[in-house]
Design a protein around this motif. Structure first.
Motif, PDB file in Angstrom:
ATOM      1  N   PHE A   1      35.254  34.485  37.300  1.00 52.39           N
ATOM      2  CA  PHE A   1      34.910  34.907  38.662  1.00 52.39           C
ATOM      3  C   PHE A   1      35.621  36.215  38.987  1.00 52.39           C
ATOM      4  O   PHE A   1      35.051  37.126  39.580  1.00 52.39           O
ATOM      5  N   LEU A   2      36.879  36.290  38.570  1.00 52.61           N
ATOM      6  CA  LEU A   2      37.667  37.490  38.805  1.00 52.61           C
ATOM      7  C   LEU A   2      37.041  38.679  38.073  1.00 52.61           C
ATOM      8  O   LEU A   2      36.812  39.741  38.654  1.00 52.61           O
ATOM      9  N   GLU A   3      36.735  38.469  36.777  1.00 46.97           N
ATOM     10  CA  GLU A   3      36.202  39.560  35.953  1.00 46.97           C
ATOM     11  C   GLU A   3      34.853  40.053  36.471  1.00 46.97           C
ATOM     12  O   GLU A   3      34.631  41.242  36.646  1.00 46.97           O
ATOM     13  N   GLY A   4      33.943  39.106  36.713  1.00 48.18           N
ATOM     14  CA  GLY A   4      32.574  39.467  37.059  1.00 48.18           C
ATOM     15  C   GLY A   4      32.457  40.218  38.376  1.00 48.18           C
ATOM     16  O   GLY A   4      31.546  41.019  38.565  1.00 48.18           O
ATOM     17  N   ASN A   5      33.376  39.950  39.308  1.00 49.46           N
ATOM     18  CA  ASN A   5      33.221  40.534  40.644  1.00 49.46           C
ATOM     19  C   ASN A   5      34.247  41.609  40.969  1.00 49.46           C
ATOM     20  O   ASN A   5      34.223  42.185  42.045  1.00 49.46           O
ATOM     21  N   PHE A   6      35.147  41.875  40.024  1.00 46.63           N
ATOM     22  CA  PHE A   6      36.254  42.772  40.336  1.00 46.63           C
ATOM     23  C   PHE A   6      35.789  44.209  40.565  1.00 46.63           C
ATOM     24  O   PHE A   6      36.293  44.904  41.443  1.00 46.63           O
ATOM     25  N   ALA A   7      34.798  44.641  39.778  1.00 51.08           N
ATOM     26  CA  ALA A   7      34.311  46.020  39.934  1.00 51.08           C
ATOM     27  C   ALA A   7      33.725  46.221  41.340  1.00 51.08           C
ATOM     28  O   ALA A   7      34.016  47.207  42.013  1.00 51.08           O
ATOM     29  N   LEU A   8      32.921  45.259  41.791  1.00 49.41           N
ATOM     30  CA  LEU A   8      32.328  45.362  43.129  1.00 49.41           C
ATOM     31  C   LEU A   8      33.405  45.231  44.200  1.00 49.41           C
ATOM     32  O   LEU A   8      33.382  45.919  45.217  1.00 49.41           O
ATOM     33  N   PHE A   9      34.367  44.338  43.969  1.00 50.56           N
ATOM     34  CA  PHE A   9      35.453  44.110  44.930  1.00 50.56           C
ATOM     35  C   PHE A   9      36.266  45.400  45.124  1.00 50.56           C
ATOM     36  O   PHE A   9      36.566  45.800  46.247  1.00 50.56           O
ATOM     37  N   CYS A  10      36.606  46.054  44.000  1.00 44.73           N
ATOM     38  CA  CYS A  10      37.359  47.319  44.088  1.00 44.73           C
ATOM     39  C   CYS A  10      36.538  48.394  44.776  1.00 44.73           C
ATOM     40  O   CYS A  10      37.044  49.159  45.594  1.00 44.73           O
ATOM     41  N   SER A  11      35.250  48.483  44.413  1.00 44.48           N
ATOM     42  CA  SER A  11      34.412  49.564  44.940  1.00 44.48           C
ATOM     43  C   SER A  11      34.164  49.402  46.429  1.00 44.48           C
ATOM     44  O   SER A  11      34.237  50.371  47.181  1.00 44.48           O
ATOM     45  N   TYR A  12      33.848  48.185  46.866  1.00 46.04           N
ATOM     46  CA  TYR A  12      33.395  48.006  48.243  1.00 46.04           C
ATOM     47  C   TYR A  12      34.476  47.467  49.172  1.00 46.04           C
ATOM     48  O   TYR A  12      34.786  48.068  50.190  1.00 46.04           O
ATOM     49  N   THR A  13      35.081  46.313  48.825  1.00 38.55           N
ATOM     50  CA  THR A  13      36.046  45.704  49.747  1.00 38.55           C
ATOM     51  C   THR A  13      37.315  46.545  49.849  1.00 38.55           C
ATOM     52  O   THR A  13      37.819  46.802  50.935  1.00 38.55           O
ATOM     53  N   LEU A  14      37.843  46.987  48.694  1.00 39.70           N
ATOM     54  CA  LEU A  14      39.070  47.784  48.739  1.00 39.70           C
ATOM     55  C   LEU A  14      38.772  49.265  48.955  1.00 39.70           C
ATOM     56  O   LEU A  14      39.647  50.035  49.321  1.00 39.70           O
ATOM     57  N   GLY A  15      37.519  49.670  48.660  1.00 39.48           N
ATOM     58  CA  GLY A  15      37.129  51.058  48.892  1.00 39.48           C
ATOM     59  C   GLY A  15      37.588  52.027  47.808  1.00 39.48           C
ATOM     60  O   GLY A  15      37.629  53.236  48.028  1.00 39.48           O
ATOM     61  N   PHE A  16      37.918  51.514  46.619  1.00 41.30           N
ATOM     62  CA  PHE A  16      38.341  52.425  45.540  1.00 41.30           C
ATOM     63  C   PHE A  16      37.182  52.681  44.582  1.00 41.30           C
ATOM     64  O   PHE A  16      37.266  52.393  43.391  1.00 41.30           O
ATOM     65  N   ARG A  17      36.096  53.213  45.123  1.00 40.74           N
ATOM     66  CA  ARG A  17      34.882  53.435  44.337  1.00 40.74           C
ATOM     67  C   ARG A  17      35.144  54.295  43.101  1.00 40.74           C
ATOM     68  O   ARG A  17      34.548  54.075  42.050  1.00 40.74           O
ATOM     69  N   ASN A  18      36.038  55.297  43.230  1.00 40.63           N
ATOM     70  CA  ASN A  18      36.248  56.195  42.104  1.00 40.63           C
ATOM     71  C   ASN A  18      37.408  55.785  41.203  1.00 40.63           C
ATOM     72  O   ASN A  18      37.692  56.440  40.209  1.00 40.63           O
ATOM     73  N   ASP A  19      38.110  54.712  41.578  1.00 39.49           N
ATOM     74  CA  ASP A  19      39.279  54.313  40.789  1.00 39.49           C
ATOM     75  C   ASP A  19      39.064  53.014  40.034  1.00 39.49           C
ATOM     76  O   ASP A  19      39.926  52.607  39.270  1.00 39.49           O
ATOM     77  N   PHE A  20      37.919  52.332  40.273  1.00 41.37           N
ATOM     78  CA  PHE A  20      37.862  50.964  39.770  1.00 41.37           C
ATOM     79  C   PHE A  20      37.969  50.884  38.244  1.00 41.37           C
ATOM     80  O   PHE A  20      38.587  49.980  37.710  1.00 41.37           O
ATOM     81  N   GLN A  21      37.420  51.913  37.524  1.00 42.53           N
ATOM     82  CA  GLN A  21      37.524  51.821  36.060  1.00 42.53           C
ATOM     83  C   GLN A  21      38.978  51.936  35.593  1.00 42.53           C
ATOM     84  O   GLN A  21      39.367  51.344  34.591  1.00 42.53           O
ATOM     85  N   ASN A  22      39.817  52.671  36.358  1.00 45.49           N
ATOM     86  CA  ASN A  22      41.231  52.772  35.986  1.00 45.49           C
ATOM     87  C   ASN A  22      41.987  51.488  36.308  1.00 45.49           C
ATOM     88  O   ASN A  22      42.887  51.072  35.585  1.00 45.49           O
ATOM     89  N   ILE A  23      41.583  50.832  37.408  1.00 46.77           N
ATOM     90  CA  ILE A  23      42.210  49.549  37.772  1.00 46.77           C
ATOM     91  C   ILE A  23      41.916  48.508  36.687  1.00 46.77           C
ATOM     92  O   ILE A  23      42.804  47.768  36.252  1.00 46.77           O
ATOM     93  N   LEU A  24      40.657  48.474  36.225  1.00 48.00           N
ATOM     94  CA  LEU A  24      40.290  47.538  35.153  1.00 48.00           C
ATOM     95  C   LEU A  24      41.109  47.831  33.899  1.00 48.00           C
ATOM     96  O   LEU A  24      41.538  46.925  33.186  1.00 48.00           O
TER      97      LEU A  24
END
Length: 487
Positions: A287-310
């Motif tokens: 659940f964490l893996e599958g939704n983390f990219a969307l969670f970072c992009s939208y809820t946290l607002g780090f659209r341009n950083d999510f690949q670095n967070i992963l």
């Protein structure tokens, strides 16, 4: 690397570092492609292929469920396949590779026809999963055929885990960095491009989102091309560097019918508890893996950083594997499960409660990675113990390793299908906006539940099941001694 030149080592079960490395490298393709698909397929289907969330959820669920069904089937076919001069597992690995690579590439291609898109993704996703199963099930069962010594097998497994986590790192890095360089602009709420807008808007503004979406689509294809070439390379190293041994102590009994196989492995208490426990803990991480990219992009607002967070999550997981390997030899595997899995919980809570802050997110990601490493290493380290326990209790029934491994893989894959399907469906119900700059409040809440509340719930259930897992260190060493006497 080839072991045939060492006649004594065959009976001692000693493995050279080189052959352990070659064996380990064979585990990378599964993780690289799995990671790219796990982190990016959902966001790709929604925001790049522009599919409706409902259809995306069908593709994600059917693909994984299909994958889960092919697993035991392939395990069963392997247990019936004849021994060749390359071994029993190797021909499967070699023959499936070219076709798997082709299907993988086509998953990341957006066909020009809108009508056939759903069918296209279903066909190539399912075909890829099938072919990759023909690679990974024999590869997993190979652990039992590279050495007769449990210590050597454990050591080879540790090598394999390190390379596999490196694989997830490579998958996340290649896919994330290549795709991250070409980000398509989001579409803000008012931009429906209706007729009046069209007259006002200049040509440039209209074509610009279109051009950059093309860029993004090309980036996905470049990334998949790179991953395909790594896949082929790893398969070659495995084939050339590892010699499969015909277990000199193994009298293969007649291959058993499929459902009898299910009854046999699930009827073995420790195996059932191990599988059910890991089913829930792995669901949490899925659940964490599958939704983390969307969670970072939208809820946290780090659209341009999510690949670095992963990337941070995977980097810390890679660094933590040796620590967990040391931990489980010092304190035992069961203790490691409890400490490793619970360590992620405080961080999951904080990422949702603390206002979005990039530094906090990086710290949480690092901590999550340490826990991911434990969730990753422990099942594979504990499965051989359960198989050995089964052998001690059923000395007349031998040669069923592939069935044990394939059913474990079956359950985890089925779980991931359910988690991806449910996640994407719930986003659909919450009113997910394709490529929107912002999402409705319901979508934010849904993502928070999927990334924090749901995983914590599953971790608790998984650990409750583990309390009754019977194989502690004492029992494990006892089994090992008994097996040596049997041989």
């Amino acid at each position: 690397c080839v072991l045939a030149s060492q006649p004594h080592s065959h009976y001692m079960g000693q493995l050279s570092v080189c052959s352990k490395l070659c064996y380990a490298i064979g585990g990378a393709p599964y993780q690289i492609t799995g990671c790219a698909i796990g982190f990016f397929l959902q966001i790709y289907l929604l925001d790049v292929a522009l599919l409706d969330p409902f259809y995306a959820s069908i593709i994600l669920f059917v693909g994984r469920a299909w994958d889960a069904i092919t697993d035991p089937t392939v395990g069963f076919l392997i247990s019936r396949s004849p021994w060749t001069r390359f071994g029993r597992m190797m021909p499967w690995i070699v023959l499936s590779t070219p076709f798997a690579v082709l299907c993988y590439f086509l998953i990341w291609y957006v066909p020009s026809v809108d009508q056939g898109k759903v069918v296209w993704y279903l066909i190539f996703y399912c075909s890829f999963q099938t072919l990759q199963t023909c690679f990974h099930v024999p590869y997993s069962a190979l652990t039992m055929f590279i050495s007769t010594e449990q210590k050597e097998r454990d050591s080879a497994t540790a090598y394999r885990m390190t390379v596999e986590v490196l694989g997830t790192l490579i998958g996340t890095a290649v896919q994330g960095q290549i795709v991250g360089m070409a980000s398509a602009p989001c579409i803000s709420a008012g931009e429906d491009l209706n007729s009046t807008d069209l007259q006002v808007a200049s040509e440039v503004n209209i074509t610009e989102p279109h051009v950059s979406l093309e860029h993004l689509r090309n980036a996905y294809m470049i990334a998949s091309g790179v991953i395909c070439s790594i896949y082929v390379l790893c398969a070659m190293v495995l084939f050339l560097g590892v010699k499969e041994q015909k277990g000199n102590y193994e009298v293969l009994t007649e291959p058993m019918p499929f459902f009898q196989g299910i009854r046999m492995v699930m009827g073995h208490g420790p195996y059932a508890k191990l599988v059910m426990g890991f089913l829930f803990t792995s669901l949490a991480f899925m659940f964490l893996e599958g939704n983390f990219a969307l969670f970072c992009s939208y809820t946290l607002g780090f659209r341009n950083d999510f690949q670095n967070i992963l990337l941070v999550i995977m980097l810390s997981a890679t660094l933590a594997i040796p620590f967990w390997q040391w931990f489980l030899t010092k304190f035992g595997k069961k203790t490691a499960v409890f400490i490793g899995t619970t360590s992620v919980v405080p961080f999951l809570i904080s990422v949702v409660l603390v206002p979005s802050n990039l530094i906090v997110t990086y710290i949480v990601s690092f901590a999550a990675g340490v826990s991911v490493a434990a969730a990753f290493l422990l099942p594979w380290s504990m499965l051989p113990d359960v198989v050995d326990d089964f052998k001690v209790q059923n000395p007349e029934s031998q040669g069923h390793e592939a069935i044990f491994y394939s059913f474990y893989v079956f359950f985890t894959k089925f779980a991931s299908g359910v988690s991806l399907g449910v996640s994407t469906l719930s986003l659909d119900f919450a009113g997910y906006v394709t490529r929107g700059c912002t999402q409705p409040a319901e979508v934010d809440l849904t993502l928070k539940i999927l990334v924090s509340a749901a995983p914590i719930f599953f971790i608790i259930i998984g650990l409750l099941i583990f309390i009754s897992y019977p194989i502690n260190e004492e029992k494990r060493q006892g089994n090992n001694k008994l097996l040596k006497e049997q041989r």
